[in-house]
Each structure stands twice: as structure tokens, then as C-alpha cells.
Write an enzyme that holds these catalytic residues in place. Sequence first.
Site, PDB file in Angstrom:
ATOM      1  N   ASP A  77      34.911  89.579 -34.374  1.00 18.09           N
ATOM      2  CA  ASP A  77      33.472  89.653 -34.084  1.00 18.09           C
ATOM      3  C   ASP A  77      32.969  91.089 -34.213  1.00 18.09           C
ATOM      4  O   ASP A  77      31.768  91.332 -34.279  1.00 18.09           O
ATOM      5  CB  ASP A  77      33.185  89.153 -32.658  1.00 18.09           C
ATOM      6  CG  ASP A  77      32.506  87.790 -32.645  1.00 18.09           C
ATOM      7  OD1 ASP A  77      31.940  87.396 -33.685  1.00 18.09           O
ATOM      8  OD2 ASP A  77      32.545  87.127 -31.590  1.00 18.09           O
TER       9      ASP A  77
ATOM     10  N   LYS B  58      31.763  77.263 -36.507  1.00 19.38           N
ATOM     11  CA  LYS B  58      32.820  78.189 -36.935  1.00 19.38           C
ATOM     12  C   LYS B  58      34.104  77.413 -37.252  1.00 19.38           C
ATOM     13  O   LYS B  58      34.767  77.669 -38.257  1.00 19.38           O
ATOM     14  CB  LYS B  58      33.057  79.244 -35.839  1.00 19.38           C
ATOM     15  CG  LYS B  58      31.885  80.216 -35.730  1.00 19.38           C
ATOM     16  CD  LYS B  58      31.880  81.050 -34.455  1.00 19.38           C
ATOM     17  CE  LYS B  58      30.565  81.828 -34.350  1.00 19.38           C
ATOM     18  NZ  LYS B  58      30.411  82.572 -33.093  1.00 19.38           N
TER      19      LYS B  58
ATOM     20  N   GLN C  27      33.403  83.426 -27.371  1.00 19.80           N
ATOM     21  CA  GLN C  27      31.984  83.136 -27.575  1.00 19.80           C
ATOM     22  C   GLN C  27      31.162  83.630 -26.378  1.00 19.80           C
ATOM     23  O   GLN C  27      31.457  83.304 -25.230  1.00 19.80           O
ATOM     24  CB  GLN C  27      31.788  81.620 -27.772  1.00 19.80           C
ATOM     25  CG  GLN C  27      30.368  81.207 -28.103  1.00 19.80           C
ATOM     26  CD  GLN C  27      29.889  81.705 -29.462  1.00 19.80           C
ATOM     27  OE1 GLN C  27      30.613  81.666 -30.448  1.00 19.80           O
ATOM     28  NE2 GLN C  27      28.654  82.188 -29.516  1.00 19.80           N
TER      29      GLN C  27
END
Length: 292
Positions: free
Chosen positions: A119, A52, A96
Site C-alpha cells: 500500500d 482486490k 484495509q
Amino acid sequence: MQILDGKVTAAQIRLELSEVVKERKLQGKKIPHLAAILVGNDGGSVTYVNAKVKACEEIGFESTLIRYDDSVPEDILLAKVQALNEDKSIDGFIVQLPLPAHIDEQKVTLAIDPKKDVDGFHPMNLGNMLLDIPGFICATPAGIMELLERNNIETEGKNCVIIGRSNIVGTPLSLLLGRNKSPGNCTVTLAHSRTQHLAEICGNADILIAAIGQPGFITADMVKEGAVVVDVGTTRIEDPTKISGWRLAGDVDFEGVAPKTSFISPVPGGVGPMTIASLMMNTLKAMELKGK
Ligand SMILES: NC(=O)c1ccc[n+]([C@@H]2O[C@H](COP(=O)([O-])OP(=O)(O)OC[C@H]3O[C@@H](n4cnc5c(N)ncnc54)[C@H](OP(=O)(O)O)[C@@H]3O)[C@@H](O)[C@H]2O)c1
């Protein structure tokens, strides 16, 4: 049979985003800034977060990586989430997953400002998606929709079978493919571990999407001739021929299934790069939604 090439499609998206960045720089406008919190050293999580950050660098987005040890207390992590919520220089951020067992993932997800939740895991964004209100669609389902659309896969009126009903892949994807929109308008079946006659159900799918996490689960006898097959599964399996000692395996027995399909996405190089591309698109959107 054609490959639904996520690497190529994601590279095209990164190129488009880098053009947007160039244009914004010329106009003296703000550059999108993504932050990522990574807790611990789980191999998969480190790889995903690094990918990312690398995508941000390639596009020209700013990025900030915040790392904590496995033992970080929940209140410290929540305080960081709050600080990122308030930091005006950060447009969007991710935490994450998975997190260590002593940290309540749901509490952390709920603490993220929905306007920075790139997200798309916050209930506000899941609700917005359901009602077709602008917001953030979870990166993997959004990436799959983009992969289908950019490769001109017809979805309208098709029978779509999704196997796996997680909140981050199967369930949101079932809503996106079933909604009255293009791409969408599929007749969706959402299958899971209690589904009976799964092979028969899969055999009727024009579009078959596997998000299970069991390498090679989908075999040729489960797939209709000419079907579109999307493989979401990514499981690390031992492979002594690799320097790392492992490789990523999808849920589909690619060798056996591919010849029967009209389109098939590989693992690696299918849905994975599209997930990261979607995250980048969401980060730009986060900035734009704030009117910056
Ligand atoms: N490429 C990417 O960007 C990306 C992103 C996210 C996830 N993934 C991968 O996608 C896979 C799925 O992950 P996830 O988080 O979505 O799901 P998950 O939370 O791991 O759940 C797996 C799903 O598969 C179902 N399932 C398990 N065994 C089954 C069986 N024998 N028959 C039918 N259904 C079965 C489960 O059913 P129940 O609900 O009944 O337990 C569950 O709904 C994993 O390999 C993950 O690494 C890839």
C-alpha cells in the site's frame, strides 16, 4: 472532451500482469501472493477488499483474505501483521483502513515490513518515494500517475492544482507530479480547507485533481477551458434507483464540468480501478525486489 477511462487502463494493466504470471508459471517461478487483512464489516472496506481479491484471481496472483471481527484486540492484529512479515510465501500485504477506533492505525502501519508494504503507507516507503529510491508508491497516487502516463497526458511545465492533502492521496501525489521526472515536472499547488480564493486557483489549473470527499464540489466555473480533470472523490450517496440504495459520487460535477475539459476521469470507473491495478503492480514488484 475525452474520458480518462480507468476501467480500460486498469484492464490493460491486469492483462499485462497476467502475461507475466503465465510466463513465470512456464518457467516454474513463484507466483505473486497478496494478503489482505480486513477488520469488521464496513460496506466500503468489504467492497474494496473483495475487488482486490477479484483482481488477484483475474491476473492469476495468489491471494489470502484474513478477516477479524470489529472487536479484535490490537495485540492480536499486530501479531498477525508480524506473522505475515515472516511468512515467506506472502510477497506483500495490506491492512484495509479505516480500523476500529480502539486500534492505533499508525502503530499497525509501522509494524508492517516496508518490503511487504504494497500500500506504500510505511514512512520508509514514503521517504523512498521522496528520494526516488525503489520502493512502493501509495496505490492511489501511483494509479493516477499511471492513468496520466498511459493516456499521454503532458505534465511537463503544467500548472497542477491538487485539492486535498491527505497522506494517502494529495500529499504524495503533489510530490510525484512536482518531481524532476516524466510524468512530473508540474508546478504544483496543494490546496486544502484553509486555502483562500480556491475557485481562482483552480481556474488556473491545466491539471486539476480533486481528492476532497465532497460530492459535486468542483463546478464548471472553477475549471479552465481545456483542463485535464481527475476526480479522486468517492462518497456513497443515497440513490433509491439502485438495488443497493446508494451510488458512488465524485468530487466533480461531471455533467457541468466535462464539456469544458480536454480529459476527465469519471466516478466510478476512473481512479478507483487504477488504485487496485497499482496494488497489483506493487505486489509483483515486492516479489521481484526480493529477487524471486
Ligand atoms: N478512488 C480511490 O481509489 C480513492 C482512494 C483514496 C481516497 N479516495 C477518496 O478521495 C477522497 C479524499 O480522501 P482522502 O483520504 O485523500 O482525504 P481525507 O483524509 O478525507 O481529507 C480530505 C482533504 O480534503 C480537504 N478539504 C475538505 N474540505 C475542503 C474544502 N471545502 N476545500 C478545500 N479542501 C477541502 C481537507 O483539507 P484539510 O487537510 O484542511 O482538512 C483534506 O486535506 C474521499 O472521497 C475518498 O473516499 C478514493
